[in-house]
Scaffold this active site. Sequence first.
Site, PDB file in Angstrom:
ATOM      1  N   ARG A   1       0.841  -1.194   0.000  1.00 32.53           N
ATOM      2  CA  ARG A   1       0.000   0.000   0.000  1.00 32.53           C
ATOM      3  C   ARG A   1       0.878   1.246   0.000  1.00 32.53           C
ATOM      4  O   ARG A   1       1.947   1.263   0.601  1.00 32.53           O
ATOM      5  CB  ARG A   1      -0.925   0.010   1.228  1.00 32.53           C
ATOM      6  CG  ARG A   1      -2.083  -0.976   1.129  1.00 32.53           C
ATOM      7  CD  ARG A   1      -2.995  -0.910   2.347  1.00 32.53           C
ATOM      8  NE  ARG A   1      -2.320  -1.346   3.543  1.00 32.53           N
ATOM      9  CZ  ARG A   1      -1.783  -0.542   4.453  1.00 32.53           C
ATOM     10  NH1 ARG A   1      -1.916   0.782   4.341  1.00 32.53           N
ATOM     11  NH2 ARG A   1      -1.158  -1.025   5.500  1.00 32.53           N
TER      12      ARG A   1
ATOM     13  N   TYR B   1      -1.355  -3.407  -7.006  1.00 29.22           N
ATOM     14  CA  TYR B   1      -1.223  -4.151  -5.741  1.00 29.22           C
ATOM     15  C   TYR B   1      -2.560  -4.193  -4.977  1.00 29.22           C
ATOM     16  O   TYR B   1      -3.272  -3.184  -4.891  1.00 29.22           O
ATOM     17  CB  TYR B   1      -0.125  -3.526  -4.862  1.00 29.22           C
ATOM     18  CG  TYR B   1      -0.163  -4.079  -3.462  1.00 29.22           C
ATOM     19  CD1 TYR B   1       0.310  -5.367  -3.203  1.00 29.22           C
ATOM     20  CD2 TYR B   1      -0.746  -3.365  -2.422  1.00 29.22           C
ATOM     21  CE1 TYR B   1       0.217  -5.905  -1.930  1.00 29.22           C
ATOM     22  CE2 TYR B   1      -0.843  -3.899  -1.149  1.00 29.22           C
ATOM     23  CZ  TYR B   1      -0.363  -5.171  -0.900  1.00 29.22           C
ATOM     24  OH  TYR B   1      -0.474  -5.713   0.358  1.00 29.22           O
TER      25      TYR B   1
ATOM     26  N   LYS C   1      -9.750  -2.281   1.460  1.00 34.09           N
ATOM     27  CA  LYS C   1      -9.440  -1.146   2.336  1.00 34.09           C
ATOM     28  C   LYS C   1     -10.234   0.096   1.944  1.00 34.09           C
ATOM     29  O   LYS C   1     -10.720   0.843   2.798  1.00 34.09           O
ATOM     30  CB  LYS C   1      -7.946  -0.835   2.280  1.00 34.09           C
ATOM     31  CG  LYS C   1      -7.074  -2.016   2.635  1.00 34.09           C
ATOM     32  CD  LYS C   1      -7.318  -2.502   4.040  1.00 34.09           C
ATOM     33  CE  LYS C   1      -6.470  -3.720   4.339  1.00 34.09           C
ATOM     34  NZ  LYS C   1      -6.496  -4.108   5.730  1.00 34.09           N
TER      35      LYS C   1
ATOM     36  N   HIS D   1     -10.650  -2.528  11.334  1.00 32.61           N
ATOM     37  CA  HIS D   1      -9.580  -3.395  10.808  1.00 32.61           C
ATOM     38  C   HIS D   1      -9.405  -4.556  11.791  1.00 32.61           C
ATOM     39  O   HIS D   1      -8.419  -4.611  12.524  1.00 32.61           O
ATOM     40  CB  HIS D   1      -8.296  -2.554  10.694  1.00 32.61           C
ATOM     41  CG  HIS D   1      -7.187  -3.194   9.921  1.00 32.61           C
ATOM     42  ND1 HIS D   1      -5.866  -2.817  10.083  1.00 32.61           N
ATOM     43  CD2 HIS D   1      -7.180  -4.153   8.971  1.00 32.61           C
ATOM     44  CE1 HIS D   1      -5.102  -3.524   9.264  1.00 32.61           C
ATOM     45  NE2 HIS D   1      -5.866  -4.347   8.585  1.00 32.61           N
TER      46      HIS D   1
ATOM     47  N   SER E   1      -1.433  -3.792  10.143  1.00 27.59           N
ATOM     48  CA  SER E   1      -1.102  -4.671   9.028  1.00 27.59           C
ATOM     49  C   SER E   1       0.133  -5.518   9.344  1.00 27.59           C
ATOM     50  O   SER E   1       1.117  -5.012   9.884  1.00 27.59           O
ATOM     51  CB  SER E   1      -0.837  -3.836   7.779  1.00 27.59           C
ATOM     52  OG  SER E   1      -1.972  -3.051   7.506  1.00 27.59           O
TER      53      SER E   1
ATOM     54  N   CYS F   1       0.526  -7.793  11.579  1.00 24.90           N
ATOM     55  CA  CYS F   1       0.784  -7.948  13.017  1.00 24.90           C
ATOM     56  C   CYS F   1       0.002  -9.100  13.625  1.00 24.90           C
ATOM     57  O   CYS F   1      -0.164  -9.169  14.840  1.00 24.90           O
ATOM     58  CB  CYS F   1       0.500  -6.652  13.750  1.00 24.90           C
ATOM     59  SG  CYS F   1       1.719  -5.382  13.373  1.00 24.90           S
TER      60      CYS F   1
ATOM     61  N   ASP G   1      -9.604  -9.793   8.546  1.00 22.82           N
ATOM     62  CA  ASP G   1      -9.076  -8.442   8.290  1.00 22.82           C
ATOM     63  C   ASP G   1     -10.053  -7.312   8.610  1.00 22.82           C
ATOM     64  O   ASP G   1      -9.626  -6.257   9.044  1.00 22.82           O
ATOM     65  CB  ASP G   1      -8.635  -8.343   6.824  1.00 22.82           C
ATOM     66  CG  ASP G   1      -7.674  -7.178   6.569  1.00 22.82           C
ATOM     67  OD1 ASP G   1      -6.699  -7.037   7.340  1.00 22.82           O
ATOM     68  OD2 ASP G   1      -7.894  -6.415   5.616  1.00 22.82           O
TER      69      ASP G   1
ATOM     70  N   ARG H   1       1.840 -12.162  -0.750  1.00 24.01           N
ATOM     71  CA  ARG H   1       0.518 -12.529  -0.235  1.00 24.01           C
ATOM     72  C   ARG H   1      -0.102 -13.674  -1.017  1.00 24.01           C
ATOM     73  O   ARG H   1       0.248 -13.923  -2.163  1.00 24.01           O
ATOM     74  CB  ARG H   1      -0.416 -11.316  -0.328  1.00 24.01           C
ATOM     75  CG  ARG H   1       0.096 -10.105   0.454  1.00 24.01           C
ATOM     76  CD  ARG H   1      -0.920  -9.515   1.352  1.00 24.01           C
ATOM     77  NE  ARG H   1      -0.320  -8.530   2.237  1.00 24.01           N
ATOM     78  CZ  ARG H   1      -0.826  -8.216   3.429  1.00 24.01           C
ATOM     79  NH1 ARG H   1      -1.912  -8.791   3.856  1.00 24.01           N
ATOM     80  NH2 ARG H   1      -0.245  -7.310   4.185  1.00 24.01           N
TER      81      ARG H   1
HETATM   82  N1  LIG Z   1       6.177 -13.900  16.897  1.00 28.32           N
HETATM   83  C1  LIG Z   1       4.940 -13.969  16.436  1.00 28.32           C
HETATM   84  N2  LIG Z   1       4.709 -13.667  15.129  1.00 28.32           N
HETATM   85  C2  LIG Z   1       3.445 -13.732  14.688  1.00 28.32           C
HETATM   86  C3  LIG Z   1       2.364 -14.106  15.529  1.00 28.32           C
HETATM   87  N3  LIG Z   1       1.223 -14.065  14.802  1.00 28.32           N
HETATM   88  C4  LIG Z   1       1.598 -13.676  13.559  1.00 28.32           C
HETATM   89  N4  LIG Z   1       2.924 -13.482  13.467  1.00 28.32           N
HETATM   90  C5  LIG Z   1       3.669 -13.066  12.258  1.00 28.32           C
HETATM   91  O1  LIG Z   1       3.199 -11.815  11.826  1.00 28.32           O
HETATM   92  C6  LIG Z   1       3.213 -11.732  10.398  1.00 28.32           C
HETATM   93  C7  LIG Z   1       1.930 -11.201   9.836  1.00 28.32           C
HETATM   94  O2  LIG Z   1       0.840 -11.797  10.409  1.00 28.32           O
HETATM   95  P1  LIG Z   1      -0.623 -11.802   9.746  1.00 28.32           P
HETATM   96  O3  LIG Z   1      -1.483 -12.632  10.651  1.00 28.32           O
HETATM   97  O4  LIG Z   1      -0.560 -12.249   8.362  1.00 28.32           O
HETATM   98  O5  LIG Z   1      -0.987 -10.257   9.760  1.00 28.32           O
HETATM   99  P2  LIG Z   1      -2.365  -9.481   9.556  1.00 28.32           P
HETATM  100  O6  LIG Z   1      -2.571  -8.704  10.815  1.00 28.32           O
HETATM  101  O7  LIG Z   1      -3.431 -10.416   9.148  1.00 28.32           O
HETATM  102  O8  LIG Z   1      -1.982  -8.466   8.401  1.00 28.32           O
HETATM  103  P3  LIG Z   1      -2.717  -7.702   7.200  1.00 28.32           P
HETATM  104  O9  LIG Z   1      -3.254  -8.720   6.264  1.00 28.32           O
HETATM  105  O10 LIG Z   1      -1.558  -6.927   6.625  1.00 28.32           O
HETATM  106  O11 LIG Z   1      -3.746  -6.770   7.753  1.00 28.32           O
HETATM  107  C8  LIG Z   1       3.553 -13.113   9.879  1.00 28.32           C
HETATM  108  O12 LIG Z   1       4.881 -13.138   9.444  1.00 28.32           O
HETATM  109  C9  LIG Z   1       3.374 -13.994  11.078  1.00 28.32           C
HETATM  110  O13 LIG Z   1       4.219 -15.111  11.045  1.00 28.32           O
HETATM  111  C10 LIG Z   1       2.643 -14.435  16.898  1.00 28.32           C
HETATM  112  O14 LIG Z   1       1.777 -14.778  17.692  1.00 28.32           O
HETATM  113  N5  LIG Z   1       3.945 -14.334  17.293  1.00 28.32           N
HETATM  114  O1  LIG Z   2      -4.437  -3.986   2.119  1.00 27.46           O
HETATM  115  C1  LIG Z   2      -3.540  -4.804   1.930  1.00 27.46           C
HETATM  116  O2  LIG Z   2      -2.816  -4.758   0.950  1.00 27.46           O
HETATM  117  C2  LIG Z   2      -3.374  -5.942   2.867  1.00 27.46           C
HETATM  118  C3  LIG Z   2      -3.783  -5.655   4.232  1.00 27.46           C
HETATM  119  O3  LIG Z   2      -4.653  -6.313   4.785  1.00 27.46           O
HETATM  120  C4  LIG Z   2      -3.151  -4.542   4.947  1.00 27.46           C
HETATM  121  O4  LIG Z   2      -2.215  -3.920   4.455  1.00 27.46           O
HETATM  122  O5  LIG Z   2      -3.600  -4.284   6.080  1.00 27.46           O
HETATM  123 MN   LIG Z   3      -5.201  -5.517   6.760  1.00 29.84          MN
END
Ligand SMILES: Nc1nc2c(ncn2[C@@H]2O[C@H](COP(=O)(O)OP(=O)(O)OP(=O)(O)O)[C@@H](O)[C@H]2O)c(=O)[nH]1
Ligand SMILES: O=C([O-])CC(=O)C(=O)O
Ligand SMILES: [Mn+2]
Length: 609
Positions: free
Chosen positions: A85, A224, A233, A253, A275, A277, A300, A392
Amino acid sequence: MTSATIPGLNGTDGTPPTEHSELLAWVREVAELTQPDRVVFADGSDEEWERLTDQLVEAGTFTRLNEEKKPNSFLGNSDPSDVARVESRTYICSEKQIDAGPTNNWMAPAEMRSLMTDLYRGSMRGRTMYVVPFCMGPLGADDPKLGVEITDSEYVVVSMRIMTRMGKAALEKLGTDRPFVKALHSVGAPLAEGQADVPWPCNDTKYITHFPETREIWSYGSGYGGNALLGKKCYSLRIASAMAHDEGWLAEHMLILKLISPENKNYYVAAAFPSACGKTNLAMIQPTIPGWRAETLGDDIAWMRFGEDGRLYAVNPEFGFFGVAPGTNHASNPNAMKTVEAGNTLYTNVGLTDDGDVWWEGLEDTPEHLIDWKGNDWTPESGTNAAHPNSRYCTPMSQCPILAPEWDDPQGVPISAILFGGRRKTTVPLVSESFDWQHGTFLGATLSSEQTAAAEGKVGAVRRDPMAMLPFLGYNAGDYLNHWINLGKNADSEKLPKIFYVNWFRRGDDGRFLWPGFGENSRVLKWIIDRIEHKADAVSTPIGLVPTAADLTLDGLDVAAADVDEALAVNVEEWKAEIPLIEEWLEFLGEKVPSGVRDEFEALKQRLG
Ligand SMILES: Nc1nc2c(ncn2[C@@H]2O[C@H](COP(=O)(O)OP(=O)(O)OP(=O)(O)O)[C@@H](O)[C@H]2O)c(=O)[nH]1
Ligand SMILES: O=C([O-])CC(=O)C(=O)O
Ligand SMILES: [Mn+2]
């Protein structure tokens, strides 16, 4: 293009498949401006998917993956400049600048329209313009949230088919006069007569623009996901947050998770983390504690409104997952792996193995050789990433093995707990419970996290991210916090979700994670549920109610007791160091910050002494 028909439509006689006059007028207007070679209404059929994915393979955008390993799945790697983004190019164009607020880029709508109209002029030349009707949230809702994306990208059309309820059914819902969000997208790469296309057309000039008052989205220059799949979003967070503010609900979110206790009682939890996290991972958690099960409703976005019974109900507007690939594997997130392995999945910016499969950092079985996301030969010795950190997968939610049966219920599910969380190496304990809704709103308002690769910017820099919505607010952040405070004031406090603050990412002196995270986070979830049921203890600290190690269920956890204690510790000196940062943040947000949030800040300072 002044006639009643639309030239090039479906390559047939030009009769459009709808009689929605506002939609047709808009389609004509955009076609006239952008000058595509042809116009096609997307119907969302299997035949269309096959035609478009074949076309994307032919164009070199997609590689068809090994049918045995990843059926009906494709890898499409982007231009290396178009991987995340672009927050610096994202605008909220409200009539008044104050309504976009201090956290958003702003330009006067007339000025932006004029600037972008110039960019769109002829921008679809040599390409097909697709009209993509879609619905965010269940099609069966009383008031279905409809949209139409006009795009010149086949990648967007096939991705929208996964991420939204797209095509014929949405067009039928539109009828002849239902309102819809107009979402215009062009990659900004017109083709001159005879000019060869590139695998990932895009433009160095990018704008991701929102007109919240007229509920419109204009996106230009990027292919993207977060910039181009406008239902996500742009609609479901930025435009929807503005709608929600006007109509008394919340667009957040947040993931939506169902927990089932050993007594077979269901609890629904929503959680907002910035994001990359951990939302997707928590949404698909495989609990490690015996007797507890989890099911997924969304990873999400959550739309939440109060039901007639006074409880807060959440619906996931999406239809697929657009998840971070790196770090995902059969141990960390087995349910995500099963979802993508069922096929019908699009991968972006990951490595291509010699046997036609995908690979990314953190996945098992590191191959000896592959082609990396930039198209170069790669071996484990290369010292570079095979996959971009923000690579992704885009996959249908219906394939998730732990999808909750009620996932498509227009009523939504009643939320018992809301979690806020971020990535903090220090200071923020593993979990704390807010004293009440107003204090919980303060925790969300001052949420902080180290930046990730999901957006351009410096990875690792700590920034404030209110409710994980910093990049996704369609209006003034102060008004948004006021909205949260007011919802709490007007609700029955007994029925409001309890608010918690979590941090899976606290580290020890040597940089190791103090808490193992992933499935082990179920131990934290169990404490949260036990708090709701008045079955678990907590210590009152200056920042909230925090468990001791003895309050958590830790049987079988392979972590040193000292690490758990350190993960849970509330260090007053660290929190005092946080105070000027919070002060600076609230000052930046300005005078619209509600008194409830300011009062909580004063109370925190008092408690810290
Ligand atoms: N150390 C640790 N890393 C974590 C944990 N949960 C997730 N991660 C890492 O955090 C990264 C992103 O996690 P996602 O669950 O895909 O993030 P999201 O919040 O869904 O992100 P968006 O799609 O960008 O909104 C990955 O590399 C995971 O491996 C956790 O409990 N501990
Ligand atoms: O919007 C995107 O590209 C993926 C996402 O969930 C974020 O960044 O929080
Ligand atoms: Mn997101």
